[in-house]
Design an enzyme around this catalytic site. Structure first.
Site, PDB file in Angstrom:
ATOM      1  N   GLU A  16       0.848  -1.209   0.000  1.00 19.33           N
ATOM      2  CA  GLU A  16       0.000   0.000   0.000  1.00 19.33           C
ATOM      3  C   GLU A  16       0.876   1.249   0.000  1.00 19.33           C
ATOM      4  OE1 GLU A  16      -2.840   1.273  -0.269  1.00 19.33           O
ATOM      5  OE2 GLU A  16      -4.407  -0.194   0.167  1.00 19.33           O
ATOM      6  N   ASN A 146     -10.005   5.008   1.970  1.00 18.21           N
ATOM      7  CA  ASN A 146      -9.167   4.871   0.786  1.00 18.21           C
ATOM      8  C   ASN A 146      -9.491   5.970  -0.224  1.00 18.21           C
ATOM      9  OD1 ASN A 146      -7.245   2.637   0.774  1.00 18.21           O
ATOM     10  ND2 ASN A 146      -9.016   1.296   1.051  1.00 18.21           N
ATOM     11  N   ASP A 197     -10.372   0.876  -3.988  1.00 18.67           N
ATOM     12  CA  ASP A 197      -9.221   0.988  -3.092  1.00 18.67           C
ATOM     13  C   ASP A 197      -8.526   2.331  -3.349  1.00 18.67           C
ATOM     14  OD1 ASP A 197      -6.941   0.363  -1.388  1.00 18.67           O
ATOM     15  OD2 ASP A 197      -7.491  -1.725  -1.599  1.00 18.67           O
TER      16      ASP A 197
END
Length: 290
Positions: A16, A146, A197
């Protein structure tokens, strides 16, 4: 590999937070649950790994010598030369059940960032604003924050709660990065397969969103229309970032978390980081003002 190549074959349980520093041609990203920060020159070379000792999810440039690191305990200043961390501003530090997640710097230099439950508990997280020493809670009761990103003029922000699967847009004060008015629906994917996301927004106002669970990055027009999808060679695509001197390439992180042995055999590149074989009209991240 189709329309992508492997940028780094280091496997992340939860890759991430990719962020590119044009001054050093370096991409930084995180394996959140493993407490690792990774870095690699876009021009090539080895992937360097930094063990942080706690969960971390995002990094931003302060100046040529310092970076701001977002971890499960708060905002830390990192000495870019030595890697030494010092606490700058605690965030939910006494709550051991939450951690940091998505973040992005607004054109004003303000930082928007999210927290969430370490087990993705419903409503356990939030989205915060930080600017010049001041911290404010923007949106409470978020499950999986997100897609935080901003238009180039700083007048619009985007974010999602992946658990709900609605992408919101909200007007912003261009000088402070604070939201003005109520969020409005931008993309509604409730009930659809795949989760909204991480996202980045290019100079044309096109939002590039990593679609968790479907192995792709989706491009959305400024009016929310779906423009195209670009395949990612891992099912759990997590977050894109613009890279290169012209910010004209797109990398995307991925995750191997939650995949059993059979699923990993079917998804052999899970957790790796990829360079997509497309040209984009991207832009570099602003420096954060602490």
């Amino acid at each position: 590999m189709g329309g992508a190549s492997i940028f780094s074959d280091e496997v992340c349980e939860l890759g991430e937070g990719p962020s590119y520093d044009p001054a050093t041609d370096t991409l930084y990203w995180f394996d959140i649950v493993a407490g690792r920060m990774l870095e690699k020159k876009v021009s090539g070379g080895e992937t360097r790994i930094h063990q942080l000792g706690e969960m971390a999810s995002a990094i931003a440039v302060i100046d040529g010598e310092r970076q701001l690191l977002l971890t499960e305990t708060g905002l830390h200043i990192r000495d870019a030369a030595t890697g030494k961390l010092s606490m700058h501003h605690p965030v939910e530090a006494s709550n051991g059940s939450t951690r940091s997640n998505d973040a992005r710097v607004h054109p004003s230099g303000a930082l928007w960032f999210g927290t969430m439950g370490k087990k993705a508990e419903a409503g356990a997280g939030a989205i915060y604003w930080y600017f010049r020493g001041e911290l404010r809670l923007l949106y409470p009761a978020i499950s999986i924050p997100n897609s935080i990103c901003f238009t180039e003029d700083g007048k619009t922000a985007y974010y999602t709660d992946t658990a709900v699967n609605i992408l919101y847009r909200v007007d912003c004060d261009a000088d402070t990065g604070l939201p003005v008015g109520e969020p409005k629906l931008f993309v509604d994917r409730r009930g659809d397969e795949g989760g909204l996301d991480g996202s980045v927004l290019d100079r044309d106002g096109i939002l590039w969103n990593a679609c968790w669970g479907l192995g792709r990055v989706d491009a959305y027009a400024p009016d929310g229309r779906h423009l195209r999808s670009v395949a990612v060679p891992a099912v759990q695509a997590s977050c894109p970032a613009f890279v290169g001197a012209g910010a004209d390439r797109l990398v995307v992180t991925s995750a191997a978390a939650g995949l059993d042995a059979e699923a990993r055999r079917a998804d052999p590149h899970a957790g790796k980081t990829f360079l997509l074989d497309i040209a984009v009209n991207g832009r570099h991240e602003p420096c954060v003002l602490i």
